[in-house]
Design an enzyme around this catalytic site. Structure first.
Site, PDB file in Angstrom:
ATOM      1  N   ASN A  24       0.836  -1.200   0.000  1.00 49.19           N
ATOM      2  CA  ASN A  24       0.000   0.000   0.000  1.00 49.19           C
ATOM      3  C   ASN A  24       0.868   1.246   0.000  1.00 49.19           C
ATOM      4  OD1 ASN A  24      -2.415  -1.480   0.296  1.00 49.19           O
ATOM      5  ND2 ASN A  24      -2.280  -1.423   2.521  1.00 49.19           N
ATOM      6  N   GLY A 240       3.756  -7.335  25.648  1.00 52.73           N
ATOM      7  CA  GLY A 240       4.600  -8.371  25.075  1.00 52.73           C
ATOM      8  C   GLY A 240       3.810  -9.396  24.297  1.00 52.73           C
ATOM      9  N   ASP A 267       3.655  -5.533  12.363  1.00 53.59           N
ATOM     10  CA  ASP A 267       4.353  -6.059  11.193  1.00 53.59           C
ATOM     11  C   ASP A 267       5.852  -6.173  11.454  1.00 53.59           C
ATOM     12  OD1 ASP A 267       1.953  -6.138   9.800  1.00 53.59           O
ATOM     13  OD2 ASP A 267       2.200  -4.089   9.054  1.00 53.59           O
TER      14      ASP A 267
END
Length: 317
Positions: A24, A240, A267
């Site tokens: 994107n 976490g 990501d």
């Protein structure tokens, strides 16, 4: 390239990572706070930068020294080159990335408030043009790889086909079910690991025919394993991650950092996790690297540009 899937991967001889997913262009807007429905709020600034979960994860892995290829779609438009620019800069193999002349490059509109929290609207564009036949065309790329990484920004039937192909080829299938799409239960059970946040994990559990009412995070992870998922990593932001696989069940803490922008942090985590697995690390060890890389990413604005390079100091737990 030499096929490394028949010998144990190490840091010196890592497996190739094939990422199949979205590209994107991100339009990022800074705001004091996110608007309520029907409300208009003033913005502070705007910027355009490369994004897409597939591209983000590929860049994160490549910057850490991973051998990475990306199979993706962009449009035949003026934004495609900008969307691919950081992938090229860090050496990602784009042999299997192509331009669709009928579609525009995918667009994500990201608003980031003063605390660093974001909200995102994605227009798929060329990312939505993937077909099962296209997935079959990746046989050569898959055959060269040891780890396949996918996310939910391409059509669910394509993810189903890729999961089946990975299993047939003996390639490790890392599925980041974000966003949650309607994949087949068998695809979830092929994921090793399935990477999900707290919300996504509960939707995945329902897709496997299990209830989750009133169940805490650790129990959800155990329930996913009990439903046949080989291994699970639940990301929990600043808390976490929870990790569960054969012989492994651990809570992995995250370093404490001041967050400027959480865009793309998940990501960064997935890309780092893939690198660890490609080097032959266990799931817990790879996750300990991933939380540090994710924490490093939130300290700067944007997604791909915020990801650390190999050798760069990472925040400590």
């Amino acid at each position: 390239m030499t096929d490394t899937r028949h010998r144990a991967p190490t840091r010196e001889t890592p497996e190739r990572i094939l990422v199949v997913g979205s590209v994107n262009l991100d339009l990022s807007l800074s705001v004091g706070r996110h608007p309520s429905p029907g409300e208009t709020v003033p913005g502070g600034s705007s910027s355009r930068s490369p994004g897409g979960k597939g591209a983000n994860q590929a860049v994160a892995a490549a910057r850490l020294g991973g051998d990475v290829a990306l199979a993706a779609r962009v449009g035949a438009d003026e934004t495609a080159e900008q969307a691919l620019s950081l992938l090229r800069d860090c050496g990602v193999d784009l042999t299997w990335t192509s331009a669709d002349p009928r579609r525009e490059t995918g667009l994500a509109v990201v608003t980031v408030d003063r605390s660093g929290e974001n909200s995102i609207v994605v227009v798929p564009g060329a990312n939505g043009s993937w077909s099962v036949r296209d997935a079959a065309g990746l046989a050569e790329a898959l055959g060269r790889s040891g780890v396949l990484v996918c996310q939910g920004e391409i059509p669910a039937p394509v993810l189903d086909a890729l999961g089946e192909a990975a299993r047939a080829e003996g390639v490790r299938f890392l599925l980041n079910l974000a966003p949650v799409v309607d994949v087949a239960p068998g695809t979830l059970r092929a994921a090793d690991p399935l990477v999900v946040n707290e919300y996504e994990a509960r939707l995945a559990l329902r897709a496997l025919g299990c209830g989750d009412s009133g169940v805490d995070d650790a129990a959800v992870v155990r329930a996913l394993r009990g439903a046949g998922v080989p291994s699970v990593v639940m990301t929990r932001g600043a808390a976490g991650a929870l990790v569960s696989g054969p012989g492994t069940e651990a809570a992995v803490p995250s370093p404490r950092v001041v967050a400027k922008d959480t865009t793309g942090a998940g990501d960064a985590f997935v890309g780092a996790l893939a690198v660890g697995l490609a080097r032959g690390e266990g799931l817990e060890e790879a996750s300990r690297l991933a939380v540090r890389v994710g924490a490093a990413a939130v300290r700067s604005k944007g997604a791909q540009a915020s990801y650390p390079w190999a050798g760069e100091a990472l925040p400590e737990v």
